[in-house]
Write a protein that holds these residues in place. Structure first.
Motif, mmCIF file in Angstrom:
data_model
loop_
_atom_site.group_PDB
_atom_site.id
_atom_site.type_symbol
_atom_site.label_atom_id
_atom_site.label_comp_id
_atom_site.label_asym_id
_atom_site.label_seq_id
_atom_site.Cartn_x
_atom_site.Cartn_y
_atom_site.Cartn_z
ATOM 1 N N THR A 124 -27.184 -82.631 27.592
ATOM 2 C CA THR A 124 -25.797 -83.052 27.743
ATOM 3 C C THR A 124 -25.196 -82.321 28.931
ATOM 4 O O THR A 124 -25.348 -81.105 29.057
ATOM 5 N N VAL A 125 -24.530 -83.055 29.817
ATOM 6 C CA VAL A 125 -23.870 -82.460 30.971
ATOM 7 C C VAL A 125 -22.378 -82.354 30.667
ATOM 8 O O VAL A 125 -21.699 -83.374 30.499
ATOM 9 N N ASN A 126 -21.883 -81.140 30.577
ATOM 10 C CA ASN A 126 -20.458 -80.902 30.344
ATOM 11 C C ASN A 126 -19.758 -80.711 31.691
ATOM 12 O O ASN A 126 -20.082 -79.779 32.428
ATOM 13 N N LEU A 127 -18.834 -81.602 32.013
ATOM 14 C CA LEU A 127 -18.138 -81.543 33.291
ATOM 15 C C LEU A 127 -16.834 -80.758 33.166
ATOM 16 O O LEU A 127 -16.033 -81.024 32.268
ATOM 17 N N VAL A 128 -16.650 -79.812 34.076
ATOM 18 C CA VAL A 128 -15.431 -79.000 34.106
ATOM 19 C C VAL A 128 -14.802 -79.160 35.478
ATOM 20 O O VAL A 128 -15.339 -78.697 36.484
ATOM 21 N N SER A 129 -13.664 -79.860 35.543
ATOM 22 C CA SER A 129 -13.009 -80.152 36.813
ATOM 23 C C SER A 129 -11.896 -79.155 37.102
ATOM 24 O O SER A 129 -11.241 -78.649 36.185
ATOM 25 N N GLY A 130 -11.684 -78.866 38.394
ATOM 26 C CA GLY A 130 -10.615 -77.942 38.762
ATOM 27 C C GLY A 130 -10.564 -77.674 40.254
ATOM 28 O O GLY A 130 -11.253 -78.327 41.042
ATOM 29 N N ARG A 131 -9.737 -76.718 40.653
ATOM 30 C CA ARG A 131 -9.658 -76.306 42.053
ATOM 31 C C ARG A 131 -10.861 -75.427 42.377
ATOM 32 O O ARG A 131 -11.209 -74.524 41.620
ATOM 33 N N SER A 132 -11.484 -75.680 43.522
ATOM 34 C CA SER A 132 -12.727 -74.997 43.872
ATOM 35 C C SER A 132 -12.606 -73.475 43.823
ATOM 36 O O SER A 132 -13.462 -72.783 43.256
ATOM 37 N N GLN A 133 -11.571 -72.930 44.439
ATOM 38 C CA GLN A 133 -11.430 -71.479 44.505
ATOM 39 C C GLN A 133 -11.208 -70.872 43.125
ATOM 40 O O GLN A 133 -11.711 -69.785 42.819
ATOM 41 N N GLU A 134 -10.461 -71.571 42.280
ATOM 42 C CA GLU A 134 -10.218 -71.057 40.939
ATOM 43 C C GLU A 134 -11.488 -71.111 40.090
ATOM 44 O O GLU A 134 -11.742 -70.216 39.279
ATOM 45 N N LEU A 135 -12.303 -72.137 40.285
ATOM 46 C CA LEU A 135 -13.568 -72.231 39.572
ATOM 47 C C LEU A 135 -14.507 -71.109 40.011
ATOM 48 O O LEU A 135 -15.227 -70.528 39.185
ATOM 49 N N ALA A 136 -14.497 -70.795 41.311
ATOM 50 C CA ALA A 136 -15.320 -69.692 41.820
ATOM 51 C C ALA A 136 -14.888 -68.365 41.195
ATOM 52 O O ALA A 136 -15.728 -67.520 40.845
ATOM 53 N N GLU A 137 -13.594 -68.188 41.032
ATOM 54 C CA GLU A 137 -13.077 -66.964 40.408
ATOM 55 C C GLU A 137 -13.538 -66.854 38.952
ATOM 56 O O GLU A 137 -13.841 -65.756 38.471
#
Length: 293
Positions: free
Chosen positions: A62-75
């Motif tokens: 199962t692939v769980n997708l988590v969407s958001g702003r790139s920099q915040e995801l990196a943090e």
């Protein structure tokens, strides 16, 4: 008549394990579990298609997708959040944001490599049917036009939107109108406005026009109109999407397989169909797993 079954503890344990093994074989291969894919908001449409393709080709995953702003995801990754694949809307979110930096609480670099797999562009989206007759960016300067855009200093789309409006207004011969158009959209530092929110504003009728990534607009093409502009002004030469498998990955092997899909012929076709022209050949950086090259 009574029968008595006598068995030593060790023999009993082996018998149970044997039975369980037979049951598992009869049931088929063990389920592989799930992987978490962190991706930029602009990749939401393409990732839905890629998720479906990957799950179809890898039963049990199962692939769980988590969407958001790139920099915040990196943090989040730097803070130790589990992430199997990270796909930001700029290679710098990996190359500068993760490579060479340690994950909080563990003595590991957050990432060791990246691969650039697709491009994008900025577009103007307008209400379905275009009731105000908007054909150019400078038309947004009209008194009745309600304009919406991405805001927030950590969102890469914020600067890209501003650059796009200035580029196109200059191309259309009215560079002096750009700042006024940009300022039409409300900006509240405490409440950053995202790509999905910008699209929702136009779809719902709260706004007449907005600027977003082409791939994000394509995902809602039945609900709005899309105006594209020449490559010299749409930032397509600058916008690049990259991917990596971070140090916080729970299942690195399966994660690498997902990245392999991104750069495969099947993945390229899915990206093209969802507004993400693939980069061919892909651009590799760092200690890339041998199976990807």
């Amino acid at each position: 008549m009574r029968f008595h079954l006598s068995m030593k503890k060790g023999d009993f344990t082996m018998a149970v394990l044997t039975i369980l093994g037979c049951v598992m074989l009869a049931a088929g291969p063990v389920q592989a579990g799930a992987i978490d894919v962190f991706h930029a908001d602009s990749l939401a449409g393409p990732m839905k298609s890629l998720k479906a393709a990957f799950e179809a080709g890898n039963p049990g995953v199962t692939v769980n997708l988590v969407s958001g702003r790139s920099q915040e995801l990196a943090e989040r990754i730097l803070n130790g959040d589990a992430c199997d694949v990270f796909a930001p809307s700029a290679p710098s979110a990996i190359d500068k944001g993760l490579i060479g930096k340690k994950v909080k609480g563990i003595d590991k670099e957050a990432a060791a490599w990246s691969v650039v797999f697709s491009a994008n562009e900025m577009v103007l989206i307008i209400a379905k049917g275009n009731p105000l007759g908007i054909r150019k960016v400078i038309d947004l300067a009209g008194e009745k036009v309600r304009f919406t855009r991405v805001t927030g200093e950590k969102d890469l789309a914020t600067k890209r939107t501003i650059d796009f409006v200035r580029n196109v207004a200059t191309l259309e011969g009215k560079p002096d109108l750009a700042q006024g158009i940009i300022d039409r959209a409300a900006v509240d530092p405490a409440k950053p406005h995202t790509v999905p929110q910008t699209i929702a504003d136009v779809v719902s009728g709260k706004a007449d026009a907005g600027v977003v990534y082409y791939s994000a607009a394509v995902a809602d093409k039945e609900k709005l109109e899309i105006l594209r502009f020449p490559a010299m002004v749409n930032l397509s030469g600058e916008i690049r999407n990259a991917a990596t498998v971070p140090a916080t990955a729970k299942d690195p092997a399966t994660a690498v397989k997902f990245v392999r899909l991104l750069i495969s012929d099947e993945g390229k076709a899915l990206l093209e169909a969802t507004g993400q022209p693939p980069i061919a050949p892909p651009i590799f950086n760092g200690n890339v797993p041998a199976g990807l090259k």
